[in-house]
Design a protein around this motif. Sequence first.
Motif, PDB file in Angstrom:
ATOM      1  N   GLN A 340     -11.165   1.773   2.897  1.00  0.00           N
ATOM      2  CA  GLN A 340      -9.605   2.250   2.642  1.00  0.00           C
ATOM      3  C   GLN A 340      -8.575   1.125   2.073  1.00  0.00           C
ATOM      4  O   GLN A 340      -7.488   1.550   1.826  1.00  0.00           O
ATOM      5  N   ASN A 341      -9.449  -0.091   1.396  1.00  0.00           N
ATOM      6  CA  ASN A 341      -8.082  -0.760   1.248  1.00  0.00           C
ATOM      7  C   ASN A 341      -8.686  -1.792   0.264  1.00  0.00           C
ATOM      8  O   ASN A 341      -8.130  -1.992  -0.878  1.00  0.00           O
ATOM      9  N   ARG A 353     -12.406   7.315  -9.317  1.00  0.00           N
ATOM     10  CA  ARG A 353     -11.168   6.727  -8.564  1.00  0.00           C
ATOM     11  C   ARG A 353     -10.491   6.985 -10.009  1.00  0.00           C
ATOM     12  O   ARG A 353      -9.236   7.830 -10.000  1.00  0.00           O
ATOM     13  N   TYR A 357      -6.801   9.695 -10.642  1.00  0.00           N
ATOM     14  CA  TYR A 357      -5.986   9.085 -11.366  1.00  0.00           C
ATOM     15  C   TYR A 357      -5.239  10.290 -12.043  1.00  0.00           C
ATOM     16  O   TYR A 357      -4.264  10.065 -12.816  1.00  0.00           O
ATOM     17  N   TYR A 362      -2.457   7.451  -8.197  1.00  0.00           N
ATOM     18  CA  TYR A 362      -2.181   6.612  -7.258  1.00  0.00           C
ATOM     19  C   TYR A 362      -3.179   6.840  -6.330  1.00  0.00           C
ATOM     20  O   TYR A 362      -2.854   7.377  -5.579  1.00  0.00           O
ATOM     21  N   ASN A 363      -3.355   5.034  -5.422  1.00  0.00           N
ATOM     22  CA  ASN A 363      -3.742   4.522  -3.900  1.00  0.00           C
ATOM     23  C   ASN A 363      -4.950   5.873  -3.864  1.00  0.00           C
ATOM     24  O   ASN A 363      -4.412   6.260  -2.896  1.00  0.00           O
ATOM     25  N   GLU A 364      -5.589   5.948  -4.797  1.00  0.00           N
ATOM     26  CA  GLU A 364      -7.083   6.587  -4.598  1.00  0.00           C
ATOM     27  C   GLU A 364      -8.195   6.570  -3.588  1.00  0.00           C
ATOM     28  O   GLU A 364      -8.853   7.439  -2.526  1.00  0.00           O
ATOM     29  N   ALA A 366      -7.474   5.710  -0.716  1.00  0.00           N
ATOM     30  CA  ALA A 366      -7.224   6.016   0.867  1.00  0.00           C
ATOM     31  C   ALA A 366      -7.445   7.966   1.081  1.00  0.00           C
ATOM     32  O   ALA A 366      -8.111   7.846   2.037  1.00  0.00           O
TER      33      ALA A 366
END
Length: 493
Positions: A340-341, A353, A357, A362-364, A366
């Motif tokens: 997740q990072n 991803r 978008y 953003y932050n896909e 997670a």
Amino acid sequence: MLINSAFFKINRIPLLLVVSCFLFYTSFAYNLTRTDYTKLIMLYAALFFLFYKLVQLLKHNISFLTWIAFGFRAVFILAIPNLSQDFYRFIWDGRMILEGFNPYLYTVESFMGKGEFPVAQAQELYGGMGNLNASHFTNYPPINQLCFFIAGLFAGKSILGSAIVMRLLIIAADFGTLYFGKKLLKKLNIPAHNIFWYILNPFIIIELTGNLHFEGVMIFFLIWSLYLLYSGKWQWAAVVLALSISVKLIPLIFLPLFFQWFIKGYLISNEPNDKNPNPSLTILDANIQDSKKDSPLWFRMTKLISFYAIVITTTLLLFAPFYSSEFVNNYAQTVGLWFQNFEFNASAYYLAREIGYLFRGYNEIAIIGKVTPIIVILFVLIMTFFRKNKTNIELITAMLLVLSFYYFTATTVHPWYIATLLILSIFTKYKFPVVWSFVIILSYLAYINLNKADKSENLWVIGIEYMIVYGVFFWEIFIKKEMPQTSFKRSIL
């Protein structure tokens, strides 16, 4: 004199290739920086071509191939890794244990931020490993930590000395992989020289021996375990498999696949006899060597459960010296980062991803990072219960396909991860990992963006890598006709 002259005359081409390899490896080890992309690609491509020709020309001279494989590794003995910073963290962890610290309970920055230097050369190690390594808790399992400890024990105040000790451990593991790999290949009636698609591969020499990644030690235990399993020593196979898991956690993904091998596997003699005059068409599966072919289901289930119990118990015992509530929390947190990072050299994830978008922007990671493990688990279960995994080759093939699926969906695929796919492939008819071991060098070009202010990966470079890998993969899986058994017994050459 005439003998020497005749030898050089007969072997002049292989010897010329060997000398060229030595020169190229020397340049790679001592005269290359990671950002010199042109030289990096040219050296690697040349070494890969020479490796292919050496195996092709010398496949019947196992002894000579063995000598040169470890001779090439010797070139790197005095080199500081030039493509990876991870070894600085390895040294840090080993020295932390020597100083009486539990390495799982502290980040490097927790000391450096307070101006504390718990180990020798702390500032040099901190500067070398980079912020990413320094800011997270260690995620290296206990047998890996043992290797770091040994390096600290024998070279406690020398970075180069520590690198040399770790390198010798990895080379020793390669000897073990060669030994058990050849024995397993012979028992499966596969040409023994297939092991050199792993042992002599420049990808393995550079990433493991050169850059000090301990996949080589994990692979040694994995192949040893598979050999023991073949030989009917399933209890010891379970112990050794636990050692493999305790170097790198990745073999955990294989555990469900043993279900059919224990429950539905059967014993076929590998020796010629009246009923079986052609043993090359049979495979010895000794999972029930100590029982009859028609042993009751409860007996086979008991063996399977016992196998899992030994693996899990041994693994937990190896972790036990480091146990604390903080350790469990820190370790789980660090492993979770990989889902997740972190993002690097991914394929299917990057496509997902980009689609995400379009909707969120953003932050896909997670979101996708939570779904991906579920998808992988479902795939493993499908492979466990709906695909034949009764024989050793079927089992190893299932391992290869499961691990490939995991890497195809992963958010992070570092080059050295491919080593496990490569070793498994030599026991199967699939060769896409060999191709991947060549094109994986492109991952080092991921940050070659012409706009130097742009620190993101160059997706065109990654796209080229995966178009080649997926192309060969889908050709072998879906397009290529099923290879006759006699063809499979031969090498890919």
